[in-house]
Motif scaffolding. Structure first.
Motif, PDB file in Angstrom:
ATOM      1  N   ARG A 150      -5.183  10.175   0.036  1.00 10.27           N
ATOM      2  CA  ARG A 150      -4.178  10.484   0.222  1.00 10.27           C
ATOM      3  C   ARG A 150      -2.453  10.279   0.367  1.00 10.27           C
ATOM      4  O   ARG A 150      -1.459   9.302   0.661  1.00 10.27           O
ATOM      5  CB  ARG A 150      -3.015  12.130  -0.626  1.00 10.27           C
ATOM      6  CG  ARG A 150      -3.973  12.672  -1.611  1.00 10.27           C
ATOM      7  CD  ARG A 150      -3.239  14.382  -2.158  1.00 10.27           C
ATOM      8  NE  ARG A 150      -4.029  14.516  -3.090  1.00 10.27           N
ATOM      9  CZ  ARG A 150      -3.105  14.724  -3.936  1.00 10.27           C
ATOM     10  NH1 ARG A 150      -2.232  14.623  -4.788  1.00 10.27           N
ATOM     11  NH2 ARG A 150      -3.904  15.305  -5.333  1.00 10.27           N
ATOM     12  N   ARG A 188     -13.789   4.135   2.355  1.00 11.73           N
ATOM     13  CA  ARG A 188     -14.167   5.468   2.376  1.00 11.73           C
ATOM     14  C   ARG A 188     -14.526   4.953   4.178  1.00 11.73           C
ATOM     15  O   ARG A 188     -14.879   6.246   5.221  1.00 11.73           O
ATOM     16  CB  ARG A 188     -15.478   5.344   1.901  1.00 11.73           C
ATOM     17  CG  ARG A 188     -14.928   5.670   0.310  1.00 11.73           C
ATOM     18  CD  ARG A 188     -15.519   6.596  -0.227  1.00 11.73           C
ATOM     19  NE  ARG A 188     -15.656   8.170  -0.621  1.00 11.73           N
ATOM     20  CZ  ARG A 188     -15.191   8.455  -0.878  1.00 11.73           C
ATOM     21  NH1 ARG A 188     -14.821   8.065  -1.355  1.00 11.73           N
ATOM     22  NH2 ARG A 188     -15.118  10.112  -0.755  1.00 11.73           N
ATOM     23  N   ARG A 190     -14.920  15.665  -2.016  1.00 10.41           N
ATOM     24  CA  ARG A 190     -15.608  15.095  -2.873  1.00 10.41           C
ATOM     25  C   ARG A 190     -17.423  15.129  -2.641  1.00 10.41           C
ATOM     26  O   ARG A 190     -17.814  14.865  -3.303  1.00 10.41           O
ATOM     27  CB  ARG A 190     -15.192  13.815  -4.062  1.00 10.41           C
ATOM     28  CG  ARG A 190     -13.539  14.032  -3.862  1.00 10.41           C
ATOM     29  CD  ARG A 190     -13.743  14.617  -5.461  1.00 10.41           C
ATOM     30  NE  ARG A 190     -12.539  14.857  -6.569  1.00 10.41           N
ATOM     31  CZ  ARG A 190     -11.185  15.494  -5.534  1.00 10.41           C
ATOM     32  NH1 ARG A 190     -11.238  15.883  -4.639  1.00 10.41           N
ATOM     33  NH2 ARG A 190     -10.054  15.420  -6.198  1.00 10.41           N
TER      34      ARG A 190
HETATM   35  O1   DC Z   1      -9.050  16.778  -3.813  1.00  7.74           O
HETATM   36  P1   DC Z   1      -7.678  15.764  -4.086  1.00  7.74           P
HETATM   37  O2   DC Z   1      -7.154  15.980  -5.279  1.00  7.74           O
HETATM   38  O3   DC Z   1      -6.771  16.356  -3.010  1.00  7.74           O
HETATM   39  O4   DC Z   1      -7.615  14.450  -3.857  1.00  7.74           O
HETATM   40  C1   DC Z   1      -7.364  12.919  -3.851  1.00  7.74           C
HETATM   41  C2   DC Z   1      -8.361  11.750  -4.954  1.00  7.74           C
HETATM   42  O5   DC Z   1      -9.263  11.261  -3.286  1.00  7.74           O
HETATM   43  C3   DC Z   1      -9.421  12.359  -5.701  1.00  7.74           C
HETATM   44  O6   DC Z   1      -8.747  11.595  -7.071  1.00  7.74           O
HETATM   45  C4   DC Z   1     -10.366  11.737  -4.825  1.00  7.74           C
HETATM   46  C5   DC Z   1     -10.801  11.399  -3.205  1.00  7.74           C
HETATM   47  N1   DC Z   1     -11.325  11.936  -2.311  1.00  7.74           N
HETATM   48  C6   DC Z   1     -12.257  11.735  -1.583  1.00  7.74           C
HETATM   49  O7   DC Z   1     -12.994  10.939  -2.711  1.00  7.74           O
HETATM   50  N2   DC Z   1     -13.929  11.583  -1.128  1.00  7.74           N
HETATM   51  C7   DC Z   1     -13.156  12.697  -0.723  1.00  7.74           C
HETATM   52  N3   DC Z   1     -14.030  13.852   0.196  1.00  7.74           N
HETATM   53  C8   DC Z   1     -11.765  14.080  -0.722  1.00  7.74           C
HETATM   54  C9   DC Z   1     -11.335  13.285  -2.357  1.00  7.74           C
END
Ligand code: DC
Length: 256
Positions: free
Chosen positions: A76, A131, A156
């Motif tokens: 974010r 990433r 995730r």
């Molecule tokens: O959990 P969140 O809604 O704050 O995450 C925002 C975006 O970040 C979500 O759409 C996917 C990504 N994200 C990710 O790809 N890997 C993570 N470890 C955390 C979040």
């Protein structure tokens, strides 16, 4: 004042900034009576948007006296940086730069919770180089958690990619409708007008992107405990996770 520094990633994190960004980073808190972690423990919590990961992660961190990292806040923060600069979230070069130069102090900004930032976060999170730039930071947090007792990370790909050797992994889900209801209620609480049907459509689009991307897609680790929170209260979800963690701790102490 001490600094945690990684020149390659251009991260320079003041260690006392953990205190000032408590919504995303939490220093380890005093351990509640009854919890029994004696050495560093890593707890991974993954799942789709609005499934209750953050609430569960915070309660677990508090109960066991562990540090907490909301890894979604990192994505974010990258997205918010692009939007603030008036850039398209698909601008990969700008997203990579923002990830490499990320200032952890912005992780506590309330604007990061906006829906348009969440949507843009899902776009930048599909970029492998973004990433890569953020993974070091997450692994360092897990390896050297503030407080030294261990850490809870939610996201995730924590159980699959960031911390594949985590001591215990949860994959938290809830029905699409319930997740939309929760997210809409959360938005209304913040004074934002929310239409549940629109929120549901947004969640589905974002989940499809998070599940369908080539790098570190959203999926349960093979050894994750699945926790469907549909119809459960926050306390019931916590109790269910606590029992699983306590059972794992008891196994560990028997094993040596
Ligand atoms: O959990 P969140 O809604 O704050 O995450 C925002 C975006 O970040 C979500 O759409 C996917 C990504 N994200 C990710 O790809 N890997 C993570 N470890 C955390 C979040």
């Amino acid at each position: 004042m001490t600094f945690l520094q990684d020149r390659r990633l251009n991260f320079s994190v003041r260690s006392d900034s953990y205190r000032s960004v408590s919504t995303s980073f939490c220093p380890a808190l005093p351990v509640e009576a009854g919890s029994a972690i004696s050495s560093s423990m890593i707890i991974a919590i993954d799942g789709p948007a609005a499934a209750g990961k953050g609430t569960l992660a915070r309660s677990i961190a508090e109960h066991y006296g562990l540090a907490y990292l909301d890894t979604g806040a990192l994505y974010r923060a990258v997205a918010w940086t692009l939007l603030r600069e008036g850039r398209d979230p698909h601008d990969e070069a700008a997203a990579i730069r923002a990830a490499r130069e990320l200032d952890p102090a912005i992780l506590s900004r309330s604007e990061l919770r906006d829906e348009r930032v969440g949507e843009a976060a899902s776009i930048v999170a599909a970029m492998p180089a973004v990433r890569k730039a953020l993974i070091e930071f997450q692994r360092r947090f897990a390896a050297h958690p503030p407080g030294g007792r261990g850490a809870v990370l939610d996201g995730r790909d924590i159980g699959t990619v960031v911390c594949p050797d985590a001591d215990i992994k949860f994959f938290v889900t809830a029905s699409d409708e319930e997740r939309a209801r929760r997210r809409a209620a959360e938005l209304r609480e913040r004074g934002v007008t929310a239409n549940e049907a629109a929120v549901l459509a947004d969640l589905k689009r974002r989940d499809a992107r998070d599940r369908g991307r080539a790098t570190a897609p959203l999926r349960p680790a093979s050894d994750a405990i699945l926790l469907d929170t549909t119809g459960m209260t926050i306390d019931a979800v916590f109790e269910s996770a606590r029992k699983a963690i306590d059972a794992r701790l008891a196994e560990g102490s028997k094993g040596g």
